[in-house]
Write a protein that holds these residues in place. Structure first.
Motif, PDB file in Angstrom:
ATOM      1  N   PHE A 122      -7.112   4.152  11.852  1.00 44.00           N
ATOM      2  CA  PHE A 122      -8.235   4.495  10.982  1.00 44.00           C
ATOM      3  C   PHE A 122      -7.951   5.709  10.097  1.00 44.00           C
ATOM      4  O   PHE A 122      -8.503   5.832   9.008  1.00 44.00           O
ATOM      5  CB  PHE A 122      -9.495   4.729  11.817  1.00 44.00           C
ATOM      6  N   HIS A 123      -7.070   6.575  10.538  1.00 43.39           N
ATOM      7  CA  HIS A 123      -6.710   7.765   9.750  1.00 43.39           C
ATOM      8  C   HIS A 123      -6.078   7.391   8.397  1.00 43.39           C
ATOM      9  O   HIS A 123      -6.005   8.226   7.494  1.00 43.39           O
ATOM     10  CB  HIS A 123      -5.756   8.662  10.546  1.00 43.39           C
ATOM     11  N   LEU A 124      -5.653   6.139   8.257  1.00 41.50           N
ATOM     12  CA  LEU A 124      -5.043   5.700   6.995  1.00 41.50           C
ATOM     13  C   LEU A 124      -6.063   5.441   5.890  1.00 41.50           C
ATOM     14  O   LEU A 124      -5.693   5.404   4.715  1.00 41.50           O
ATOM     15  CB  LEU A 124      -4.217   4.435   7.225  1.00 41.50           C
ATOM     16  N   HIS A 125      -7.333   5.249   6.255  1.00 41.09           N
ATOM     17  CA  HIS A 125      -8.336   4.925   5.230  1.00 41.09           C
ATOM     18  C   HIS A 125      -8.353   5.916   4.063  1.00 41.09           C
ATOM     19  O   HIS A 125      -8.237   5.503   2.907  1.00 41.09           O
ATOM     20  CB  HIS A 125      -9.731   4.793   5.836  1.00 41.09           C
ATOM     21  N   PRO A 126      -8.495   7.213   4.305  1.00 36.32           N
ATOM     22  CA  PRO A 126      -8.543   8.113   3.142  1.00 36.32           C
ATOM     23  C   PRO A 126      -7.251   8.133   2.336  1.00 36.32           C
ATOM     24  O   PRO A 126      -7.280   8.298   1.109  1.00 36.32           O
ATOM     25  CB  PRO A 126      -8.850   9.490   3.746  1.00 36.32           C
ATOM     26  N   ILE A 127      -6.133   7.924   2.999  1.00 35.44           N
ATOM     27  CA  ILE A 127      -4.844   7.900   2.291  1.00 35.44           C
ATOM     28  C   ILE A 127      -4.788   6.688   1.363  1.00 35.44           C
ATOM     29  O   ILE A 127      -4.434   6.806   0.180  1.00 35.44           O
ATOM     30  CB  ILE A 127      -3.682   7.875   3.306  1.00 35.44           C
ATOM     31  N   LEU A 128      -5.152   5.519   1.892  1.00 36.30           N
ATOM     32  CA  LEU A 128      -5.126   4.300   1.078  1.00 36.30           C
ATOM     33  C   LEU A 128      -6.164   4.352  -0.037  1.00 36.30           C
ATOM     34  O   LEU A 128      -5.892   3.934  -1.170  1.00 36.30           O
ATOM     35  CB  LEU A 128      -5.335   3.071   1.958  1.00 36.30           C
ATOM     36  N   ALA A 131     -11.091  -4.678 -15.230  1.00 36.83           N
ATOM     37  CA  ALA A 131     -12.224  -3.899 -15.738  1.00 36.83           C
ATOM     38  C   ALA A 131     -12.910  -3.145 -14.602  1.00 36.83           C
ATOM     39  O   ALA A 131     -13.490  -2.091 -14.806  1.00 36.83           O
ATOM     40  CB  ALA A 131     -13.225  -4.817 -16.423  1.00 36.83           C
ATOM     41  N   ALA A 132     -12.814  -3.716 -13.401  1.00 42.88           N
ATOM     42  CA  ALA A 132     -13.434  -3.104 -12.224  1.00 42.88           C
ATOM     43  C   ALA A 132     -12.612  -3.481 -11.005  1.00 42.88           C
ATOM     44  O   ALA A 132     -11.866  -4.465 -11.018  1.00 42.88           O
ATOM     45  CB  ALA A 132     -14.868  -3.591 -12.061  1.00 42.88           C
ATOM     46  N   ALA A 133     -12.749  -2.674  -9.959  1.00 39.32           N
ATOM     47  CA  ALA A 133     -12.070  -2.960  -8.696  1.00 39.32           C
ATOM     48  C   ALA A 133     -13.021  -2.656  -7.550  1.00 39.32           C
ATOM     49  O   ALA A 133     -13.849  -1.747  -7.643  1.00 39.32           O
ATOM     50  CB  ALA A 133     -10.800  -2.130  -8.564  1.00 39.32           C
ATOM     51  N   VAL A 134     -12.885  -3.444  -6.493  1.00 35.56           N
ATOM     52  CA  VAL A 134     -13.660  -3.232  -5.270  1.00 35.56           C
ATOM     53  C   VAL A 134     -12.654  -3.006  -4.150  1.00 35.56           C
ATOM     54  O   VAL A 134     -11.798  -3.855  -3.904  1.00 35.56           O
ATOM     55  CB  VAL A 134     -14.565  -4.436  -4.945  1.00 35.56           C
ATOM     56  N   TYR A 135     -12.754  -1.857  -3.491  1.00 33.10           N
ATOM     57  CA  TYR A 135     -11.848  -1.495  -2.402  1.00 33.10           C
ATOM     58  C   TYR A 135     -12.482  -1.898  -1.083  1.00 33.10           C
ATOM     59  O   TYR A 135     -13.530  -1.390  -0.706  1.00 33.10           O
ATOM     60  CB  TYR A 135     -11.584   0.013  -2.430  1.00 33.10           C
ATOM     61  N   MET A 136     -11.832  -2.829  -0.362  1.00 32.62           N
ATOM     62  CA  MET A 136     -12.359  -3.344   0.909  1.00 32.62           C
ATOM     63  C   MET A 136     -11.260  -3.425   1.955  1.00 32.62           C
ATOM     64  O   MET A 136     -11.292  -4.271   2.839  1.00 32.62           O
ATOM     65  CB  MET A 136     -12.971  -4.731   0.682  1.00 32.62           C
ATOM     66  N   VAL A 137     -10.288  -2.554   1.863  1.00 33.58           N
ATOM     67  CA  VAL A 137      -9.127  -2.600   2.745  1.00 33.58           C
ATOM     68  C   VAL A 137      -9.546  -2.284   4.172  1.00 33.58           C
ATOM     69  O   VAL A 137     -10.256  -1.307   4.420  1.00 33.58           O
ATOM     70  CB  VAL A 137      -8.051  -1.604   2.271  1.00 33.58           C
ATOM     71  N   GLY A 138      -9.093  -3.112   5.075  1.00 38.49           N
ATOM     72  CA  GLY A 138      -9.342  -2.867   6.489  1.00 38.49           C
ATOM     73  C   GLY A 138      -8.067  -2.429   7.182  1.00 38.49           C
ATOM     74  O   GLY A 138      -6.979  -2.857   6.820  1.00 38.49           O
ATOM     75  N   VAL A 139      -8.219  -1.552   8.151  1.00 36.94           N
ATOM     76  CA  VAL A 139      -7.093  -1.134   8.979  1.00 36.94           C
ATOM     77  C   VAL A 139      -7.540  -1.199  10.438  1.00 36.94           C
ATOM     78  O   VAL A 139      -8.737  -1.072  10.726  1.00 36.94           O
ATOM     79  CB  VAL A 139      -6.584   0.285   8.632  1.00 36.94           C
ATOM     80  N   PRO A 140      -6.611  -1.395  11.365  1.00 33.47           N
ATOM     81  CA  PRO A 140      -6.993  -1.378  12.784  1.00 33.47           C
ATOM     82  C   PRO A 140      -7.591  -0.016  13.159  1.00 33.47           C
ATOM     83  O   PRO A 140      -7.238   1.012  12.580  1.00 33.47           O
ATOM     84  CB  PRO A 140      -5.662  -1.603  13.513  1.00 33.47           C
ATOM     85  N   PRO A 161       0.798  -1.229   0.000  1.00 30.86           N
ATOM     86  CA  PRO A 161       0.000   0.000   0.000  1.00 30.86           C
ATOM     87  C   PRO A 161       0.831   1.281   0.000  1.00 30.86           C
ATOM     88  O   PRO A 161       0.317   2.348  -0.324  1.00 30.86           O
ATOM     89  CB  PRO A 161      -0.837  -0.093   1.272  1.00 30.86           C
ATOM     90  N   ASP A 162       2.107   1.182   0.366  1.00 27.62           N
ATOM     91  CA  ASP A 162       2.969   2.367   0.384  1.00 27.62           C
ATOM     92  C   ASP A 162       3.704   2.575  -0.932  1.00 27.62           C
ATOM     93  O   ASP A 162       4.474   3.514  -1.069  1.00 27.62           O
ATOM     94  CB  ASP A 162       3.992   2.249   1.525  1.00 27.62           C
ATOM     95  N   ASN A 163       3.447   1.706  -1.910  1.00 31.87           N
ATOM     96  CA  ASN A 163       4.157   1.768  -3.178  1.00 31.87           C
ATOM     97  C   ASN A 163       3.141   1.928  -4.309  1.00 31.87           C
ATOM     98  O   ASN A 163       2.438   0.978  -4.656  1.00 31.87           O
ATOM     99  CB  ASN A 163       4.983   0.487  -3.353  1.00 31.87           C
ATOM    100  N   GLY A 164       3.069   3.121  -4.878  1.00 33.70           N
ATOM    101  CA  GLY A 164       2.105   3.404  -5.939  1.00 33.70           C
ATOM    102  C   GLY A 164       2.233   2.481  -7.130  1.00 33.70           C
ATOM    103  O   GLY A 164       1.232   2.073  -7.721  1.00 33.70           O
TER     104      GLY A 164
END
Length: 122
Positions: free
Chosen positions: A87-93, A74-83, A60-63
């Motif tokens: 939680f402040h990492l969600h918008p960054i990821l 063709a499509a992606a679903v973002y379901m990343v969980g963080v502790p 996640p730290d490497n673009g």
């Protein structure tokens, strides 16, 4: 834009409960999908026996890593969980995945946020 049965759907953060459920729905439809996660051993353990699943490991730290994981989807679903403590990492990821999806011309991106799915069409 309707997805063809041969189009890959990338599941970013696939090993959680929602990811497993989405993968099961795609499997039931006979659709190919790509599971994207940080732990290769977990991805193989959960999805390695499914011939419809492709496995992609991302950092996640490497673009570039994120772009490679989404390439050709063709499509992606973002379901990343963080502790909760992170939680402040969600918008960054989310932003990193969104930027990679745009760069790789992913046609659709669903963002799961606090128990909801939100669609973004390109």
């Amino acid at each position: 834009m309707a997805l063809e049965s041969t189009d890959i759907v990338a599941l970013v953060g696939a090993t959680g409960a929602v990811g497993k459920s989405v993968a099961a729905a795609l499997r039931q439809q006979g659709r190919r999908y790509r599971v994207v996660g940080r732990a290769p051993s977990t991805l193989v353990e959960v999805f390695g026996g499914d011939p419809l699943a492709e496995i992609a490991v991302w950092d996640p730290d490497n673009g570039q890593s994120i772009r490679e994981a989404l390439r050709g989807a063709a499509a992606a679903v973002y379901m990343v969980g963080v502790p909760y403590t992170e939680f402040h990492l969600h918008p960054i990821l989310m932003r990193r995945v969104l930027d990679a999806a745009i760069a790789e011309k992913v046609g659709r991106l669903l963002l799961r946020r606090q128990g909801r799915l939100q669609a973004r069409h390109q």
